[in-house]
Design an enzyme around this catalytic site. Structure first.
Site: not given
Length: 415
Positions: A251, A278, A342, A345, A368, A378
């Site tokens: 981002r 995010k 952006h 992406r 995501h 993990y």
């Protein structure tokens, strides 16, 4: 015969100091259940013993000595004894009064909004905090801020949201409704209202467009964009930021706020801390050879200390403006409908899938949300060798697009 207690004198209150040992040594009684107690911290507090519903209770005065002197403490004792005589538990009344005081402080929509933001702030990045505050301040507070939060109706909120809608800010209107709903639900928790008026407005606003951030889709045009970025004649830091963005496809805010101590150029890895992500999870970005080379060039311009920003603004303690990369794209002749920072992406996501890379690897690299929240804890370094290969292949593919010969990079096909 009950033991007679000699009333306290002011000098005894002043001279009382904590002494290790039994609690009795640190108490000076005044009679009628009232005593002054010295604590290890150095504080001196007033306490009152009383009996209510056949049980022994102890109340503590909200103010310490000497803020509350002997005369005021005796008056407090008399008022609490009157409550007990009237069948009221002083401790329960104090708790109810505190709750009422707290509710009164949150009575307006603005106060409730501030309390909700403070409650949520630890889970938000600084950029998200700023964005939420801006939407509330511009789209809700001018009309609802001074209104009692418990009296706002669905119709009143809709009238407010439609102002943003009429300005063509449909997405903002929907976000404002979502934030208002969260504020009202928090107000229910505090006992300030019994319903959420924003919930009644689902479907009342114009539908969101659901379109992706603008980006080019034709490989030839993408190659032209990459060449335009490389030839950009503006600030060198801005040019390098735009060169890096397609390579790492994070981002834009995550790249703008990057610090040199997050990078291991020898190990070719960038570790973005959780507080800047995010999804609030640490994220690893493998660095292709081309990316490392650009960072080495940038280091000569901005790497003055380990904690320094890669892209400092005028105030060296803050990153470059959010608008800097947008403005550079406009100077190159690309409109907001053609390409946004952006949008890189989306370019990476689409083309990596077309090249045959596993969706799981692409989604991990895009940071995501993982549908399995337990596994997500993990997986920051999961499949890192494969992701490193993918990032190098992606950088090589961008070079071929820039050279105008995308056909040189063959799609990767899984067996």
């Amino acid at each position: 015969m009950p033991k007679l207690i000699k009333p306290l004198a002011d000098i005894e209150c002043r001279n009382l100091k904590f002494q290790p040992g039994s609690r009795a040594r640190n108490r000076k009684r005044d009679g009628g259940g009232l005593w002054l107690e010295a604590l290890p911290s150095g504080r001196k507090v007033w306490r009152l013993e009383y009996s209510y519903a056949g049980k022994r209770n102890v109340a503590t005065h909200p103010e310490d000595y000497p803020a509350t002197g002997l005369a005021a403490a005796r008056s407090w004792r008399s008022s609490l004894q009157s409550l007990v005589t009237a069948g009221i538990d002083p401790n329960q009344k104090a708790k109810a009064d505190e709750q009422a005081k707290h509710a009164a402080a949150l009575a307006t929509f603005e106060a409730s909004a501030d309390e909700w933001r403070e409650h949520k702030a630890p889970t938000w990045s600084p950029a998200q905090q700023k964005k939420v505050e801006g939407i509330i301040r511009v789209n809700l507070l001018p009309w609802l801020g001074k209104r009692p939060v418990g009296e706002i109706t669905p119709q009143e909120l809709l009238h407010c949201l439609q102002k943003a809608e009429k300005r063509g800010r449909v997405e903002t209107a929907h976000r404002s409704r979502e934030f208002a709903s969260a504020i009202f639900r928090r107000a229910i928790f505090h006992g300030l209202r019994t319903d959420d008026p924003a919930a009644a407005l689902k479907g009342a606003l114009q539908p969101k467009s659901h379109k992706n951030m603008a980006h080019l889709t034709d490989p030839g045009e993408i190659g032209g964009l990459l060449r335009a970025i490389e030839d950009f004649a503006g600030m060198p830091e801005t040019r390098i930021a735009l060169c890096l963005l397609p390579l790492v496809f994070t981002r834009p805010g995550e790249l703008r706020a990057a610090r040199w101590d997050e990078f291991d150029l020898d190990g070719a890895i960038w570790t973005i801390p959780a507080e800047r992500m995010k999804m609030r999870r640490t994220h690893l970005v493998p660095l292709a050879k081309q990316t490392v080379s650009l960072l080495e060039d940038l280091a000569e311009l901005t790497h003055h200390s380990a904690e320094a920003l890669l892209f400092p603004g005028r105030d060296k303690r803050k990153p470059m403006s959010e608008a800097a990369m947008n403005a550079a794209l406009r100077r190159m002749g690309y409109t907001p409908e053609q390409q946004t920072p952006h949008g890189f992406r989306h370019i990476a996501s689409t083309m990596l899938h077309e090249m045959g890379w596993d969706t799981r690897l692409v989604e991990m690299q895009l940071a995501h949300a993982d549908r399995n929240s337990i596994r997500a804890v993990y997986n920051k370094a999961e499949h890192l060798p494969e992701r490193s290969k993918m990032m190098q292949a992606w950088a090589d593919h961008l070079d071929s697009l820039k050279a105008g010969s995308p056909s040189r990079v063959l799609p990767l096909r899984r067996a």
